[in-house]
Design an enzyme around this catalytic site. Structure first.
Site, PDB file in Angstrom:
ATOM      1  N   VAL A 285      -7.334 131.584 -21.625  1.00  0.00           N
ATOM      2  CA  VAL A 285      -6.035 131.893 -21.647  1.00  0.00           C
ATOM      3  C   VAL A 285      -5.236 130.519 -22.396  1.00  0.00           C
ATOM      4  CG1 VAL A 285      -3.805 132.231 -20.501  1.00  0.00           C
ATOM      5  CG2 VAL A 285      -5.710 133.795 -19.955  1.00  0.00           C
ATOM      6  N   ALA A 286      -5.997 129.417 -21.693  1.00  0.00           N
ATOM      7  CA  ALA A 286      -5.423 128.071 -21.832  1.00  0.00           C
ATOM      8  C   ALA A 286      -5.742 127.614 -23.460  1.00  0.00           C
ATOM      9  CB  ALA A 286      -6.045 127.088 -21.159  1.00  0.00           C
ATOM     10  N   GLU A 290      -0.331 130.845 -27.941  1.00  0.00           N
ATOM     11  CA  GLU A 290       0.447 132.230 -28.377  1.00  0.00           C
ATOM     12  C   GLU A 290       1.537 132.345 -29.203  1.00  0.00           C
ATOM     13  OE1 GLU A 290      -1.297 132.762 -24.076  1.00  0.00           O
ATOM     14  OE2 GLU A 290      -0.206 131.134 -25.120  1.00  0.00           O
ATOM     15  N   ASP A 332      15.782 118.651 -66.266  1.00  0.00           N
ATOM     16  CA  ASP A 332      16.732 118.863 -67.215  1.00  0.00           C
ATOM     17  C   ASP A 332      17.820 117.771 -67.493  1.00  0.00           C
ATOM     18  OD1 ASP A 332      17.837 119.766 -69.699  1.00  0.00           O
ATOM     19  OD2 ASP A 332      18.559 121.571 -68.792  1.00  0.00           O
ATOM     20  N   ASN A 727       2.293 128.743 -20.575  1.00  0.00           N
ATOM     21  CA  ASN A 727       2.422 128.823 -22.010  1.00  0.00           C
ATOM     22  C   ASN A 727       3.781 129.400 -22.649  1.00  0.00           C
ATOM     23  OD1 ASN A 727      -0.129 127.816 -22.173  1.00  0.00           O
ATOM     24  ND2 ASN A 727      -1.141 129.645 -22.520  1.00  0.00           N
ATOM     25  N   ASP A 731       5.773 125.936 -23.092  1.00  0.00           N
ATOM     26  CA  ASP A 731       4.969 125.826 -24.499  1.00  0.00           C
ATOM     27  C   ASP A 731       6.061 126.199 -25.574  1.00  0.00           C
ATOM     28  OD1 ASP A 731       2.813 124.624 -23.554  1.00  0.00           O
ATOM     29  OD2 ASP A 731       1.218 126.302 -24.495  1.00  0.00           O
TER      30      ASP A 731
END
Length: 897
Positions: A285-286, A290, A332, A727, A731
């Protein structure tokens, strides 16, 4: 309304038959009321090229992830051991993660849809006899559309008029050569590729012009039929997506190695297999960030939307990454480096020049026009009126002016001179036309006038002079001698050196009606110098590009002296520079020596270039390892726009072909917007790097903490549910805030990045290692110190570690500021989204501790104040250490300088 739609086999019918069945008019088109009624009846001229995922499917796809599968295994294990609360909690976290992912993807979709709405394609239609520009989606069956070189055909249509019309139908038929078009009806079994009296949606006009009645829109077009038969293809993976995927795979492999080593060591030490399994799941999981793919998509979409508001519509996500690497811009001149507000400045009658100006819609000579030049002056006005496809609306008239800026300037001059354009065109009926092309650099029209046939021609001085045999001087037509030609060319050079764009005018009377090429044996009437002032506001933008290591190059079809004059005024080259390469000087690609290539690479101004030479110049810069951005507006610029790493089309004067080929469309045609787009592209990629490094360092710290605690204090290690919460809270929100930041102010003070370089460089990996080690040390130090001072039990030790890591990751977001920015005042501290993310995360933490059931689910309980103090102090230490290191490094660096 009783019309035959969709009209079957329109190529087999005459123009009159099509007009009768579609209930329209071959010259005036539909009335606005008829058009509105037909739009209601038949819908808009649009179709979905690829259906968007339904909301239900988008929600279900949030669960399509290896991490979700792993968590479901954890749920099954916890249910097996009858730990129902933890199992339900993990399911709740899976659901919350899915909801966050769904909302982020929905936001990204909304941003992309808003971006698409800004990029509206316009087409010219004739309604009630008036030419007007409308969005292509509003075209309806029976509309009379007008098309010329550079336009993309907006619907299937039957031609009613064609003047040297050629179309590129390769996208539909696969035929690479342009198709000649005419109005003659064809047999029933004629294939699409041979239906020369039809225009098809999505194809492009390469040469000439024409008018056509719309016979099919949307799904009722050839392109619509093909689109309906083809299954929607999957979303294309961008280079950035691939780099993120590679990074994720690397993290997963590292984690699998750690899991295997930990599991083997754990079993050797005789640990319970359930504990080993739970810790292994926690490690997995760490490892997985995600929110990384979702946050990157939202950041790109948001950044692209901001760029669109700053006049640069980015059509492809991958273009943002390429923008950050651009080190050569081929631009141009007209409209990009100049204002594109063209007006007549000087008449040249060979022996004299007369300055003019328009004030209060009235035409004035600054110096007196002699009687000897009166006839030349009148002839130029007549030619400028007849050899002209622009449409000018005066104030108070309904409609929007459209056409080439020079032709519009001529019409404004003619109106100011007291002439009636419509009456002149009514008197001189146009019978044939040779459209302007970048190869001939001329345009000619054949008319029937009161005194017989009349040819009107205008074009570049060099090219038109070659078609002239005579010259009008002092009301007399004389043979054009070589010394007179040289004199005209010299005057043209002098006008160009003053920054004027010079156009020559010629005519011919009593031409054979059947003459195919009537642009010969012409009478030279004179020249006009048009002034297109340079955009003085772009000097800073060009200087900014130079400081950023970007080589800015002008490529134009204009006169070399005009080009150099503008280049000096805008700061593209230094005053006194005379180095200009013209198209006639450039050797063919197969004849290019190394010396010639080096000379081209060192040149900043190219003049009188052809579209093919533009393509060759792009290739030479690319072969030298440069990332090239190319601007263009015409149909002939499309190959170079496609060849360049970044094709930039002009939104105001650009043709539809150029806009559809390019990856960026400028809404204001200004070079300043190009420079801002490059700067913003760098900012966006810089933001992506920041949140990637932030997420990776946070996840790596979690891996290290779980691994170390698994050996040192296995009973206190972080639980999978706690890591999922980390997370989700510490996170995603800060990472998203970093992705929405404005970037630092020094982004254009550094050279472009290497496009082949990974998102996380070796230097960044060292920084990630330091960040992760610092957060790991802080967490372990807090836990050991608290245990030493207060003899913690297993749950208290776990809680201290959890709290320390939560706030260490929140504080860690401030470490993402650029190394050379200030500690207190930098792009991160100025980012309001960062402070909002911290407030949200802190509020969620407060809510968790305030609600007993949430505390129980996460394995938390109310800690004494002294343990909170230890956790908060320890969590701030990584920020203090990193910022101190940056400050010392900056002092050392400044000392060396």
């Amino acid at each position: 309304m009783n019309i035959n739609y969709p009209l079957e086999l329109p190529h087999t019918r005459t123009v009159d038959e099509v007009v009768e069945e579609i209930k329209s008019h071959p010259a005036k088109g539909l009335s606005p009321a008829d058009a509105q009624e037909r739009t209601k009846a038949f819908g808009r001229n649009a179709y979905e090229s690829q259906a968007q995922k339904s909301l239900w499917m988008m929600a279900l796809l949030q669960f399509k992830s290896p991490i979700v599968y792993l968590l479901l295994v954890a749920v099954a294990v916890t249910f097996y051991f009858q730990n129902t609360v933890e199992a339900l909690a993990i399911l709740a976290v899976i659901l919350i993660n899915a909801i966050i992912g769904f909302l982020m993807e929905l936001q990204a979709r909304s941003s992309m849809n808003a971006l698409k709405e800004m990029d509206v394609t316009l087409s010219r239609v004739i309604r009630d006899g008036q030419v007007q520009e409308i969005p292509s989606e509003e075209i309806t069956p029976g509309d009379l559309i007008f098309l010329e070189a550079g336009d993309v055909v907006p619907a299937d249509a039957r031609l009613v008029e064609a003047n040297q019309l050629q179309c590129d139908e390769s996208s539909l038929t696969g035929e690479s050569l342009p198709t000649e078009k005419n109005t003659e009806k064809l047999p029933k079994d004629t294939t699409v590729g041979d239906q020369h009296n039809m225009l098809f949606k999505g194809t492009s006009v390469m040469n000439g012009n024409g008018k056509a009645l719309v016979t099919g829109i949307g799904h009722d077009t050839q392109l619509g039929t093909i689109t309906a038969l083809v299954e929607a293809s999957g979303e294309q993976e961008t280079p950035l997506d691939r780099k993120i995927a590679e990074l994720s795979k690397r993290l997963i492999w590292v984690t699998l190695l750690v899991i295997v080593l930990y599991a083997i060591t754990g079993f050797i030490q005789g640990k319970e297999w359930v504990l080993v399994l739970e810790t292994s799941i926690a490690l997995a999981v760490a490892a997985f960030p995600e929110g990384l793919p979702i946050v990157s998509t939202v950041a790109l979409a948001y950044g692209m939307l901001l760029m669109a508001k700053r006049n640069a519509i980015v059509k492809r996500l991958s273009s943002v990454e390429t923008l950050g690497s651009t080190n050569v811009i081929l631009t141009d001149k007209t409209g990009t480096l100049t204002e594109n507000k063209i007006y007549v400045d000087t008449f040249s009658f060979t022996d004299t020049q007369v300055k003019v100006r328009i004030e209060d819609k009235k035409f004035k000579f600054e110096n007196e026009l002699s009687a000897e030049n009166e006839e030349q002056y009148q002839k130029i006005l007549l030619i400028g009126t007849l050899c002209n496809d622009a449409t000018l609306y005066q104030e108070g008239e309904e409609g929007q002016s459209s056409g080439d800026p020079i032709e519009l300037a001529l019409l404004q001059l003619i109106a100011a001179a007291g002439k009636n354009e419509k009456e002149i065109k009514e008197t001189y009926k146009r019978k044939a036309e040779i459209p302007f092309s970048s190869d001939t650099k001329m345009m000619g029209t054949l008319h029937h006038g009161p005194d017989g046939t009349f040819v009107a021609a205008k074009g570049s001085v060099e090219q038109l002079l070659e078609q002239c045999t005579y010259i009008l001087q002092k009301s007399e037509i004389e043979s054009l001698a070589d010394n007179e030609r040289q004199k005209i060319l010299k005057i043209s050079d002098e006008l160009a050196a003053d920054g004027l764009r010079v156009l020559a005018f010629a005519y011919r009377e009593n031409v054979d009606d059947d003459a195919g090429d009537f642009l010969n044996s012409l009478v030279f009437a004179g020249m006009i110098g048009f002034l297109d002032p340079p955009r003085m506001d772009i000097k800073d933008a060009i200087l900014s590009c130079r400081n950023a290591g970007i080589h800015v190059v002008m490529i134009t079809g204009d006169h070399p002296k005009t080009a150099l004059n503008i280049a000096v005024k805008v700061g593209l080259v230094d005053a006194g520079t005379k180095q200009v390469l013209t198209g006639t000087e450039l050797p063919a690609p197969e004849e290019l020596s190394d010396d010639w290539k080096r000379r081209i690479l060192e040149t900043s101004v190219f003049a009188r270039t052809t579209p093919k030479q533009k393509l060759d110049i792009v290739a030479i810069f690319q072969e030298d390892g440069n990332i090239v951005a190319m601007t263009g507006d015409g149909v002939n610029d499309a190959p170079a726009l496609k060849k360049a790493d970044i094709g930039i089309a002009m939104g105001l004067r650009g043709t539809q072909v150029a806009k559809e080929t390019a990856s960026i469309v400028l809404k204001d045609d200004s070079f300043t917007s190009i420079a801002e787009a490059v700067a913003h592209g760098r900012e966006i990629f810089q933001n992506i790097q920041k949140f990637v490094i932030f997420l990776v360092s946070c996840n790596l710290s979690e891996i290290l903490i779980v691994t170390v605690m698994g050996f040192v204090a296995p009973a206190s290690t972080l639980l999978p549910l706690q890591i999922l919460f980390l997370n989700m809270v510490t996170d995603v929100f800060p990472a998203l805030a970093l992705g929405l930041g404005k970037g630092d102010n020094t982004v254009m003070n550094h050279p472009p990045k290497d496009p082949a370089a990974p998102i996380v460089s070796n230097k960044d990996w060292v920084a990630v290692g330091i960040y992760s080690a610092a957060m790991t040390a802080a967490v372990m130090g807090a836990m050991i110190y608290a245990d030493y001072r207060h003899l913690l039990d297993e749950k208290a030790a776990n809680n201290v570690a959890f709290l320390t890591l939560v706030f260490a990751q929140l504080f860690h977001v401030f470490n993402m500021a650029s190394a050379d920015s200030g500690i207190v005042n930098n792009e991160v501290t100025r980012n309001r989204f960062v402070w909002l993310a911290i407030v949200i995360c802190t509020g969620i933490m407060a809510l968790v501790f305030a609600v007993p059931s949430l505390r129980t689910v996460l394995g938390l309980y109310i800690l004494p104040v002294r343990l909170w103090v230890i956790a908060l102090v320890a969590s701030a230490l990584p920020l203090v250490v990193v910022q101190t290191y940056k400050a010392v490094s900056n002092l050392v660096q400044s000392g060396k300088e």
